[in-house]
Write a protein that holds these residues in place. Structure first.
Motif, short mmCIF file in Angstrom:
data_model
loop_
_atom_site.label_atom_id
_atom_site.label_comp_id
_atom_site.label_asym_id
_atom_site.label_seq_id
_atom_site.Cartn_x
_atom_site.Cartn_y
_atom_site.Cartn_z
N GLY A 28 0.82 -1.20 0.00
CA GLY A 28 0.00 0.00 0.00
C GLY A 28 0.86 1.25 0.00
N SER A 29 0.20 2.39 -0.13
CA SER A 29 0.95 3.65 -0.23
C SER A 29 1.10 4.35 1.12
CB SER A 29 0.27 4.59 -1.23
OG SER A 29 -1.05 4.85 -0.82
N TYR A 30 0.72 3.67 2.21
CA TYR A 30 0.87 4.23 3.54
C TYR A 30 1.91 3.45 4.32
CZ TYR A 30 -3.14 7.32 3.10
OH TYR A 30 -3.99 8.32 2.71
N GLU A 42 1.13 7.29 7.43
CA GLU A 42 1.26 8.46 6.58
C GLU A 42 1.45 8.02 5.14
OE1 GLU A 42 1.23 11.76 7.44
OE2 GLU A 42 0.75 11.22 9.51
N PRO A 43 0.92 8.78 4.19
CA PRO A 43 1.15 8.43 2.78
C PRO A 43 2.60 8.67 2.39
CG PRO A 43 -0.04 10.51 2.95
CD PRO A 43 0.08 9.98 4.34
N ALA A 47 5.73 0.99 -2.11
CA ALA A 47 7.02 0.34 -2.39
C ALA A 47 6.88 -0.50 -3.65
CB ALA A 47 7.42 -0.53 -1.20
N LEU A 48 8.00 -0.89 -4.22
CA LEU A 48 7.98 -1.73 -5.42
C LEU A 48 7.41 -3.10 -5.10
CD1 LEU A 48 11.49 -0.87 -6.88
CD2 LEU A 48 9.28 0.02 -7.63
#
Length: 126
Positions: A28-30, A42-43, A47-48
């Motif tokens: 995820g982006s957090y 937090e955003p 990750a890859l």
């Protein structure tokens, strides 16, 4: 019918290179942020993604196939699944080869290969 295509290398039952395991990990982006007496997320951007592939050869000529796969280490590879779905571009971060069931002349009757991929983002090819 094939299971997966990595660059020009085809993993399929017909070629006796069946995949025994395919795992994909997306993030995820957090990310967790430690705070005094608490925690928060937090955003930070995602990750890859990672892709792990295991294949098993049950014949002594597996060395040729593994050597072809090793040639894919130096450049990002296009990956597609057996349904024709494009999984995107990936770099190979590691290849592990395990040979077992050795016979009298030292040839392996069973070769297991684990390949770890890392997602390739962006337009550059390096």
């Amino acid at each position: 019918m094939y299971h997966l295509v990595v660059g020009d290398e085809v993993f399929s039952v017909q070629d006796r290179t069946p995949i025994s395991r395919l795992a994909r990990t997306d993030y995820g982006s957090y990310s967790e942020t430690a705070l005094i007496d608490d925690a928060d997320s937090e955003p930070t951007g995602s990750a890859l993604s990672k892709l792990a592939l295991s294949a098993t050869w049950t014949r002594p000529k597996a060395a040729d196939a593994v050597n072809r796969i090793r040639k894919l280490l130096n450049e990002p590879q296009q990956v597609s699944d057996g349904d024709g779905y494009n999984l995107g571009r990936w770099t190979i971060s590691s290849i592990e080869e395990v040979k077992t069931s050795l016979v009298h002349n030292g040839k392996a009757m069973k070769t297991e290969v684990s390949i770890q991929f890392l997602e390739k983002r962006g337009a550059s090819t390096s």
